[in-house]
Write a protein that holds these residues in place. Sequence first.
Motif, PDB file in Angstrom:
ATOM      1  N   ALA A   1      -6.708  14.589  -4.257  1.00 12.33           N
ATOM      2  CA  ALA A   1      -8.012  13.389  -4.403  1.00 12.33           C
ATOM      3  C   ALA A   1      -7.181  12.288  -4.532  1.00 12.33           C
ATOM      4  N   ALA A   2      -8.445  11.295  -3.888  1.00  8.13           N
ATOM      5  CA  ALA A   2      -7.781   9.779  -4.073  1.00  8.13           C
ATOM      6  C   ALA A   2      -6.420   9.235  -5.142  1.00  8.13           C
ATOM      7  N   PRO A   3      -5.236   9.023  -4.365  1.00 10.01           N
ATOM      8  CA  PRO A   3      -4.489   8.707  -5.681  1.00 10.01           C
ATOM      9  C   PRO A   3      -4.491   7.691  -6.162  1.00 10.01           C
ATOM     10  N   ARG A   4      -4.153   7.362  -8.124  1.00 10.77           N
ATOM     11  CA  ARG A   4      -4.207   6.308  -8.807  1.00 10.77           C
ATOM     12  C   ARG A   4      -2.417   5.546  -8.503  1.00 10.77           C
ATOM     13  N   THR A   5      -2.971   4.152  -9.091  1.00  9.44           N
ATOM     14  CA  THR A   5      -1.529   3.152  -8.335  1.00  9.44           C
ATOM     15  C   THR A   5      -1.622   3.027  -9.318  1.00  9.44           C
ATOM     16  N   LEU A   6      -0.787   2.034  -9.755  1.00 10.66           N
ATOM     17  CA  LEU A   6       0.113   1.130 -10.552  1.00 10.66           C
ATOM     18  C   LEU A   6       1.259  -0.242 -10.561  1.00 10.66           C
ATOM     19  N   PHE A   7       1.178  -0.883 -11.129  1.00 10.74           N
ATOM     20  CA  PHE A   7       2.180  -2.411 -10.791  1.00 10.74           C
ATOM     21  C   PHE A   7       3.876  -1.686 -11.546  1.00 10.74           C
TER      22      PHE A   7
ATOM     23  N   ASP B   1      11.483  -0.098  -1.971  1.00  4.54           N
ATOM     24  CA  ASP B   1      12.160   1.800  -1.921  1.00  4.54           C
ATOM     25  C   ASP B   1      10.919   2.546  -0.940  1.00  4.54           C
ATOM     26  N   VAL B   2      10.751   4.206  -0.878  1.00  2.00           N
ATOM     27  CA  VAL B   2      10.382   5.108  -0.329  1.00  2.00           C
ATOM     28  C   VAL B   2       9.006   4.630  -1.288  1.00  2.00           C
ATOM     29  N   ALA B   3       9.173   5.248  -2.217  1.00  6.91           N
ATOM     30  CA  ALA B   3       8.083   5.506  -3.331  1.00  6.91           C
ATOM     31  C   ALA B   3       7.135   4.216  -2.818  1.00  6.91           C
ATOM     32  N   THR B   4       7.775   2.888  -3.231  1.00  9.12           N
ATOM     33  CA  THR B   4       6.565   1.491  -2.656  1.00  9.12           C
ATOM     34  C   THR B   4       5.824   1.630  -1.330  1.00  9.12           C
ATOM     35  N   VAL B   5       6.362   2.419  -0.399  1.00 10.28           N
ATOM     36  CA  VAL B   5       6.099   2.556   0.659  1.00 10.28           C
ATOM     37  C   VAL B   5       5.111   3.478   0.954  1.00 10.28           C
TER      38      VAL B   5
ATOM     39  N   LEU C   1       2.079  -3.306   9.244  1.00  6.58           N
ATOM     40  CA  LEU C   1       2.732  -2.805   8.854  1.00  6.58           C
ATOM     41  C   LEU C   1       2.159  -1.687   8.257  1.00  6.58           C
ATOM     42  N   LEU C   2       0.461  -1.040   7.571  1.00  5.95           N
ATOM     43  CA  LEU C   2       0.043  -0.790   7.345  1.00  5.95           C
ATOM     44  C   LEU C   2      -0.710   0.849   7.702  1.00  5.95           C
ATOM     45  N   GLU C   3      -0.806   0.173   9.396  1.00  7.34           N
ATOM     46  CA  GLU C   3      -1.136   1.126  10.525  1.00  7.34           C
ATOM     47  C   GLU C   3      -0.257   2.554  10.066  1.00  7.34           C
ATOM     48  N   PRO C   4      -1.225   3.572   9.533  1.00  5.00           N
ATOM     49  CA  PRO C   4      -0.655   5.071   9.688  1.00  5.00           C
ATOM     50  C   PRO C   4       0.339   5.404  11.083  1.00  5.00           C
ATOM     51  N   SER C   5       0.320   4.715  12.507  1.00  2.00           N
ATOM     52  CA  SER C   5       1.095   5.082  12.993  1.00  2.00           C
ATOM     53  C   SER C   5       2.732   4.963  12.828  1.00  2.00           C
ATOM     54  N   LEU C   6       2.674   4.239  11.935  1.00  4.01           N
ATOM     55  CA  LEU C   6       4.098   3.667  11.923  1.00  4.01           C
ATOM     56  C   LEU C   6       5.336   4.137  11.176  1.00  4.01           C
ATOM     57  N   GLN C   7       6.636   4.505  12.342  1.00  7.30           N
ATOM     58  CA  GLN C   7       7.014   5.345  11.006  1.00  7.30           C
ATOM     59  C   GLN C   7       7.611   4.563  10.006  1.00  7.30           C
ATOM     60  N   ASP C   8       8.022   6.150   8.582  1.00  9.02           N
ATOM     61  CA  ASP C   8       7.835   5.556   7.561  1.00  9.02           C
ATOM     62  C   ASP C   8       9.458   4.238   7.481  1.00  9.02           C
ATOM     63  N   GLY C   9      10.520   5.026   8.383  1.00 10.78           N
ATOM     64  CA  GLY C   9      11.305   4.151   8.407  1.00 10.78           C
ATOM     65  C   GLY C   9      11.798   2.548   8.563  1.00 10.78           C
ATOM     66  N   ALA C  10      10.766   2.933   9.638  1.00 12.29           N
ATOM     67  CA  ALA C  10      10.641   1.189   9.861  1.00 12.29           C
ATOM     68  C   ALA C  10       9.425   0.898   9.315  1.00 12.29           C
ATOM     69  N   ARG C  11       8.544   1.198   8.462  1.00 10.76           N
ATOM     70  CA  ARG C  11       8.114   1.037   7.835  1.00 10.76           C
ATOM     71  C   ARG C  11       8.843   0.144   6.504  1.00 10.76           C
TER      72      ARG C  11
ATOM     73  N   LEU D   1       3.750  -6.328  -5.334  1.00 11.21           N
ATOM     74  CA  LEU D   1       4.212  -5.689  -3.849  1.00 11.21           C
ATOM     75  C   LEU D   1       5.215  -4.172  -4.392  1.00 11.21           C
ATOM     76  N   ARG D   2       5.953  -4.754  -5.253  1.00  7.80           N
ATOM     77  CA  ARG D   2       7.417  -4.111  -4.888  1.00  7.80           C
ATOM     78  C   ARG D   2       7.397  -3.309  -5.930  1.00  7.80           C
ATOM     79  N   GLY D   3       6.740  -3.301  -6.995  1.00  9.14           N
ATOM     80  CA  GLY D   3       5.947  -2.617  -8.388  1.00  9.14           C
ATOM     81  C   GLY D   3       5.575  -1.551  -7.791  1.00  9.14           C
ATOM     82  N   TYR D   4       4.691  -2.043  -6.610  1.00 14.17           N
ATOM     83  CA  TYR D   4       3.371  -0.609  -6.448  1.00 14.17           C
ATOM     84  C   TYR D   4       4.031   0.671  -6.412  1.00 14.17           C
ATOM     85  N   HIS D   5       2.866   1.684  -7.463  1.00 13.49           N
ATOM     86  CA  HIS D   5       3.745   2.946  -7.493  1.00 13.49           C
ATOM     87  C   HIS D   5       2.573   3.706  -7.147  1.00 13.49           C
TER      88      HIS D   5
END
Length: 389
Positions: A246-252, A260-264, A345-355, A381-385
């Motif tokens: 299901a489509a994810p829900r997000t909040l700030f 961090d990784v959760a933000t990415v 930055l939002l391209e799915p092909s980019l590696q997570d570490g580099a992103r 954007l830092r608080g995107y979760h």
Amino acid sequence: MLFQGLLSLSPWGYVAAALVLTHVSVAAVTIYLHRHQAHRALTLHPAVSHFFRFWLWLTTAMLTREWVAVHRKHHAKCETAEDPHSPQTRGLAAVFFGGVALYEAAARDPHTVATWGKGTPDDWIERHLYTRYRYLGLALMFLVDVALFGWIGLIIYAVQMLWMPVWAAGVINGVGHFWGYRNFETQDASRNIVPIGLVMGGEELHNNHHAYRQSARLSNKWWEFDIGWLYIRLLELSGLATVKRAAPRTLFLPSKDIVDVATVTAVIRNRFHVLKLYGAQVVRPVLRVELGGTYARGQLRRLRKWMTREDIALSARQRATLDRALDENDTLQIVFDFKQQLKSLLEPSLQDGARLARLRAWCLNAEATGVEALREFAAQLRGYHMQTA
């Protein structure tokens, strides 16, 4: 005296009967063909799955493999010349009035079916009944309608035969890529026709679907309603379905000030939403402040569209006009450049570490520009979760 049929109903009773019969077909298409078979967003109990297959044989003569193949190709080739039914390339009238012919042409292509129809039912009954005698079901439905409703059954049958061609092939495939509102900046021209998905079982929320094509839920905003999702939840509560995606829900989170990784994870899974937020919270106010005194309102509106919309290709003249505006204003150029960086930055092909490293750098650099709207967006954007419940 005209034959009255086995059921004697009031005029409104016949209307209700026609609506119920067509709505079962709608549910079969959106739940079984679309969300279950084409996108694997949920699993269905074999009894439910086969009921929908049988009902579609009776009322549409559509084969699961063909429908799935055409729809998957639509996503893969969306808004290109290879898209089976794009009003952007074929014209709205061609899709709205000729959607059925376009579907049938694509479904008759062996390469399309072989390439995009994999994983669909290929059992004995599919091969020896539904495929071999695909139009027998329509004849049986005709006899059932006449037996139950008499001569009025002819009208009800006609409504059944026209419902899916008009609403699905015409309205959803045509209007759904031409007119409506957009929650997400997808690269196709998909639109949400209306926020209430009743007539076509939730398929009216077409832009939401193109943003999250593997989601079993097509509604996204709190004020949107997807009746197909309601049926799926009822089936799930009854043990007859299992939602896989299901489509994810997000909040700030205002207190969160580090990428961090959760933000990415939240940003990449909601990249279309992030791009739309950037247009609303950065591009729009900067345009108004920087060019509001020298450009007319209509010019500002066009510039905003050209800077934010992901579904349009600019002509040479439009590109020249936009370039001129960017050259005239350094702040606008900065905002545009940062949007292009964000898109990369939002391209799915980019590696997570580099992103992760690049997204942190993007936020720091955005805050250092001195552009207030850009600084506020980076902080937000830092608080995107991802929402956990």
